[in-house]
Design a protein around this motif. Structure first.
Motif, PDB file in Angstrom:
ATOM      1  N   PRO A  85     -47.086  14.140 -57.697  1.00 38.19           N
ATOM      2  CA  PRO A  85     -47.153  14.942 -56.772  1.00 38.19           C
ATOM      3  C   PRO A  85     -46.078  16.194 -57.134  1.00 38.19           C
ATOM      4  O   PRO A  85     -44.895  15.989 -57.646  1.00 38.19           O
ATOM      5  N   ILE A  86     -46.505  17.306 -56.864  1.00 39.42           N
ATOM      6  CA  ILE A  86     -45.470  18.754 -56.911  1.00 39.42           C
ATOM      7  C   ILE A  86     -44.594  18.843 -55.995  1.00 39.42           C
ATOM      8  O   ILE A  86     -44.683  18.737 -54.890  1.00 39.42           O
ATOM      9  N   ASP A  87     -43.321  18.596 -56.743  1.00 37.01           N
ATOM     10  CA  ASP A  87     -41.944  19.237 -55.966  1.00 37.01           C
ATOM     11  C   ASP A  87     -41.641  20.585 -56.079  1.00 37.01           C
ATOM     12  O   ASP A  87     -40.738  20.771 -55.105  1.00 37.01           O
ATOM     13  N   ILE A  88     -41.947  21.118 -57.087  1.00 37.84           N
ATOM     14  CA  ILE A  88     -41.349  22.371 -57.463  1.00 37.84           C
ATOM     15  C   ILE A  88     -42.777  23.192 -57.611  1.00 37.84           C
ATOM     16  O   ILE A  88     -43.594  22.979 -58.443  1.00 37.84           O
ATOM     17  N   LEU A  89     -42.518  24.690 -56.938  1.00 36.56           N
ATOM     18  CA  LEU A  89     -43.584  25.331 -57.074  1.00 36.56           C
ATOM     19  C   LEU A  89     -43.055  26.829 -57.668  1.00 36.56           C
ATOM     20  O   LEU A  89     -42.297  27.403 -56.705  1.00 36.56           O
ATOM     21  N   VAL A  90     -43.469  27.102 -58.870  1.00 38.64           N
ATOM     22  CA  VAL A  90     -42.795  28.987 -58.907  1.00 38.64           C
ATOM     23  C   VAL A  90     -44.224  29.529 -58.729  1.00 38.64           C
ATOM     24  O   VAL A  90     -45.059  29.592 -59.798  1.00 38.64           O
ATOM     25  N   ASN A  91     -44.412  30.692 -58.058  1.00 34.25           N
ATOM     26  CA  ASN A  91     -45.605  31.202 -57.789  1.00 34.25           C
ATOM     27  C   ASN A  91     -45.235  32.500 -58.607  1.00 34.25           C
ATOM     28  O   ASN A  91     -44.472  33.518 -58.140  1.00 34.25           O
ATOM     29  N   ASN A  92     -45.746  32.596 -59.965  1.00 33.92           N
ATOM     30  CA  ASN A  92     -45.575  33.643 -60.980  1.00 33.92           C
ATOM     31  C   ASN A  92     -46.498  34.454 -61.149  1.00 33.92           C
ATOM     32  O   ASN A  92     -46.432  35.589 -61.607  1.00 33.92           O
ATOM     33  N   ALA A  93     -47.737  33.983 -61.105  1.00 34.55           N
ATOM     34  CA  ALA A  93     -49.041  34.627 -61.313  1.00 34.55           C
ATOM     35  C   ALA A  93     -49.208  35.964 -61.016  1.00 34.55           C
ATOM     36  O   ALA A  93     -48.780  36.169 -59.675  1.00 34.55           O
ATOM     37  N   GLY A  94     -49.680  36.934 -61.572  1.00 31.52           N
ATOM     38  CA  GLY A  94     -49.594  38.484 -61.218  1.00 31.52           C
ATOM     39  C   GLY A  94     -50.154  39.290 -62.153  1.00 31.52           C
ATOM     40  O   GLY A  94     -50.369  39.009 -63.102  1.00 31.52           O
ATOM     41  N   ILE A  95     -50.788  40.112 -61.642  1.00 30.45           N
ATOM     42  CA  ILE A  95     -51.552  41.407 -62.459  1.00 30.45           C
ATOM     43  C   ILE A  95     -50.959  42.632 -61.936  1.00 30.45           C
ATOM     44  O   ILE A  95     -50.248  42.913 -61.183  1.00 30.45           O
ATOM     45  N   ALA A  96     -50.869  43.682 -62.713  1.00 28.55           N
ATOM     46  CA  ALA A  96     -50.346  44.967 -62.597  1.00 28.55           C
ATOM     47  C   ALA A  96     -51.046  46.077 -63.351  1.00 28.55           C
ATOM     48  O   ALA A  96     -50.599  46.898 -64.307  1.00 28.55           O
ATOM     49  N   PRO A  97     -52.176  46.275 -62.614  1.00 31.65           N
ATOM     50  CA  PRO A  97     -53.191  47.540 -63.326  1.00 31.65           C
ATOM     51  C   PRO A  97     -52.618  48.835 -62.779  1.00 31.65           C
ATOM     52  O   PRO A  97     -52.427  48.989 -61.848  1.00 31.65           O
ATOM     53  N   ILE A  98     -52.200  49.479 -63.831  1.00 32.19           N
ATOM     54  CA  ILE A  98     -51.531  50.880 -63.197  1.00 32.19           C
ATOM     55  C   ILE A  98     -52.660  51.790 -63.017  1.00 32.19           C
ATOM     56  O   ILE A  98     -53.681  52.259 -63.475  1.00 32.19           O
ATOM     57  N   ARG A  99     -52.315  52.306 -61.807  1.00 29.01           N
ATOM     58  CA  ARG A  99     -53.345  53.168 -60.988  1.00 29.01           C
ATOM     59  C   ARG A  99     -52.698  54.351 -60.060  1.00 29.01           C
ATOM     60  O   ARG A  99     -51.632  53.856 -59.479  1.00 29.01           O
ATOM     61  N   GLY A 100     -52.848  55.354 -60.149  1.00 26.17           N
ATOM     62  CA  GLY A 100     -52.619  56.518 -59.190  1.00 26.17           C
ATOM     63  C   GLY A 100     -53.193  56.639 -58.125  1.00 26.17           C
ATOM     64  O   GLY A 100     -54.362  55.721 -58.010  1.00 26.17           O
ATOM     65  N   ILE A 101     -52.902  57.244 -57.062  1.00 25.40           N
ATOM     66  CA  ILE A 101     -53.726  57.273 -55.734  1.00 25.40           C
ATOM     67  C   ILE A 101     -54.960  57.801 -55.964  1.00 25.40           C
ATOM     68  O   ILE A 101     -55.928  57.197 -55.167  1.00 25.40           O
ATOM     69  N   GLU A 102     -55.261  58.837 -56.650  1.00 24.31           N
ATOM     70  CA  GLU A 102     -56.705  59.412 -56.995  1.00 24.31           C
ATOM     71  C   GLU A 102     -57.498  58.212 -57.585  1.00 24.31           C
ATOM     72  O   GLU A 102     -58.712  58.346 -57.327  1.00 24.31           O
ATOM     73  N   ASP A 103     -56.996  57.399 -58.585  1.00 24.83           N
ATOM     74  CA  ASP A 103     -58.096  56.631 -59.320  1.00 24.83           C
ATOM     75  C   ASP A 103     -57.942  55.060 -58.714  1.00 24.83           C
ATOM     76  O   ASP A 103     -58.536  54.184 -59.641  1.00 24.83           O
ATOM     77  N   LEU A 104     -57.001  54.865 -57.823  1.00 26.44           N
ATOM     78  CA  LEU A 104     -56.892  53.269 -57.174  1.00 26.44           C
ATOM     79  C   LEU A 104     -58.316  53.205 -56.486  1.00 26.44           C
ATOM     80  O   LEU A 104     -58.570  53.809 -55.467  1.00 26.44           O
ATOM     81  N   THR A 105     -59.023  51.914 -56.968  1.00 25.99           N
ATOM     82  CA  THR A 105     -60.267  51.508 -55.943  1.00 25.99           C
ATOM     83  C   THR A 105     -60.140  50.372 -55.253  1.00 25.99           C
ATOM     84  O   THR A 105     -59.211  49.606 -55.176  1.00 25.99           O
ATOM     85  N   GLU A 106     -61.014  50.085 -54.406  1.00 23.17           N
ATOM     86  CA  GLU A 106     -60.933  49.074 -53.414  1.00 23.17           C
ATOM     87  C   GLU A 106     -60.899  47.752 -54.113  1.00 23.17           C
ATOM     88  O   GLU A 106     -60.233  46.925 -53.856  1.00 23.17           O
ATOM     89  N   GLU A 107     -61.772  47.875 -55.351  1.00 21.72           N
ATOM     90  CA  GLU A 107     -61.894  46.784 -56.217  1.00 21.72           C
ATOM     91  C   GLU A 107     -60.445  46.479 -56.866  1.00 21.72           C
ATOM     92  O   GLU A 107     -59.915  45.209 -56.622  1.00 21.72           O
ATOM     93  N   ASP A 108     -59.702  47.356 -57.341  1.00 20.19           N
ATOM     94  CA  ASP A 108     -58.215  47.158 -57.474  1.00 20.19           C
ATOM     95  C   ASP A 108     -57.463  46.508 -56.470  1.00 20.19           C
ATOM     96  O   ASP A 108     -56.597  45.833 -56.853  1.00 20.19           O
ATOM     97  N   PHE A 109     -57.467  47.236 -55.592  1.00 20.19           N
ATOM     98  CA  PHE A 109     -56.438  46.793 -54.480  1.00 20.19           C
ATOM     99  C   PHE A 109     -56.800  45.302 -53.893  1.00 20.19           C
ATOM    100  O   PHE A 109     -55.961  44.502 -53.844  1.00 20.19           O
ATOM    101  N   ASP A 110     -58.096  45.099 -53.868  1.00 16.20           N
ATOM    102  CA  ASP A 110     -58.169  43.590 -53.223  1.00 16.20           C
ATOM    103  C   ASP A 110     -57.842  42.758 -54.399  1.00 16.20           C
ATOM    104  O   ASP A 110     -57.520  41.540 -54.085  1.00 16.20           O
ATOM    105  N   ARG A 111     -58.265  42.882 -55.833  1.00 15.22           N
ATOM    106  CA  ARG A 111     -57.758  41.888 -56.858  1.00 15.22           C
ATOM    107  C   ARG A 111     -56.374  41.722 -56.852  1.00 15.22           C
ATOM    108  O   ARG A 111     -55.923  40.736 -57.171  1.00 15.22           O
ATOM    109  N   THR A 112     -55.608  42.873 -56.807  1.00 17.01           N
ATOM    110  CA  THR A 112     -54.176  42.968 -56.849  1.00 17.01           C
ATOM    111  C   THR A 112     -53.488  42.029 -55.697  1.00 17.01           C
ATOM    112  O   THR A 112     -52.724  41.242 -56.113  1.00 17.01           O
TER     113      THR A 112
END
Length: 244
Positions: A85-112
């Protein structure tokens, strides 16, 4: 530290490379058996496990998309069967798609948000019943200086990391009497593929004059795991770029 983690079982999400791999190796050095989660980087995850086993430690690699609740539940069950059984959890998973305000999509936001924030909720919910039953647990969330600063990735990334720190405080407040601590580490400009490939090609704006290392993030993570009195805190690691 070594004695305190002997017999403990740890899960590191996104543990196949970079910060996650460094944390996985450091946990194993301290005596924990480590589950190295990955989504697609199977060869890298296997290499982390092989390095841990070569040093005499116990480890396993396990594939799961941690933004998917069913996958997280199945992962936690398999780890419990193979390591315990898990005693220690390190939540490290992540993504970092580089986007400006103009090219940020709803899909980008939701996935991040799903990968960076929802995954921490799902993994925490999966391990909490066992931690609460044993009245011992350590949860460390890997945030970012972008939670409190402008950042170079985009507002979607800012929002995901700010949410992660709010999640940290919320769980910490509700679990404080049950032997479970919940803290966060907020690194900025650590020398990883993600940073070098697009966020910062040089460390020119870091007052210390260099990028941080994944091993330095692992050191802070281990400090939080080893300290039973510290909970609900975010530890910044930024080479002097920002101060709390």
């Amino acid at each position: 530290m070594s004695a305190s983690l002997t017999g403990r079982i740890a899960l590191v999400t996104g543990g196949s490379r970079g910060i996650g791999a460094a944390i996985a190796r450091t946990l194993a050095d301290a005596g924990a058996a480590v589950a190295v989660n990955y989504r697609a980087a199977s060869a890298e995850a296997a290499a982390v496990v092989a390095a841990i086993e070569a040093g005499g430690g116990r480890a396993m690699d396990i594939q799961a998309d941690v933004s998917d609740g069913a996958a997280v539940a199945a992962m936690a069950e398999e780890i419990a069967q193979r390591l315990g059984p898990i005693d220690i959890l390190v939540n490290n998973a992540g993504i970092a798609p580089i986007r400006g305000i103009e090219d940020l999509t709803e899909e980008d936001f939701d996935r991040t948000i799903a990968v960076n924030l929802k995954s921490a909720f799902l993994c925490t919910q999966a391990v909490l019943p066992g931690m609460r039953a044993r009245r011992w647990g350590r949860i460390v969330n890997i945030s970012s200086g972008a939670a409190r600063g402008a950042g170079a990735v985009g507002l979607h990334y800012n929002a995901s990391k700010a949410g992660l720190e709010g999640l940290t405080r919320g769980y910490a407040a509700r679990l404080v009497k049950e032997g479970i601590t919940v803290n966060a580490v907020a690194p900025s400009l650590i020398e990883t593929d993600m940073v070098r490939s697009g966020i910062a090609s040089t460390p020119a704006r870091i007052p210390l004059g260099r990028f941080g290392t994944a091993e330095e993030v692992a050191q802070v993570t281990m400090m939080l795991i080893g300290n039973a009195y510290m909970t609900g805190q975010t530890v910044a690691l930024s080479g002097g770029m920002a101060f709390n």
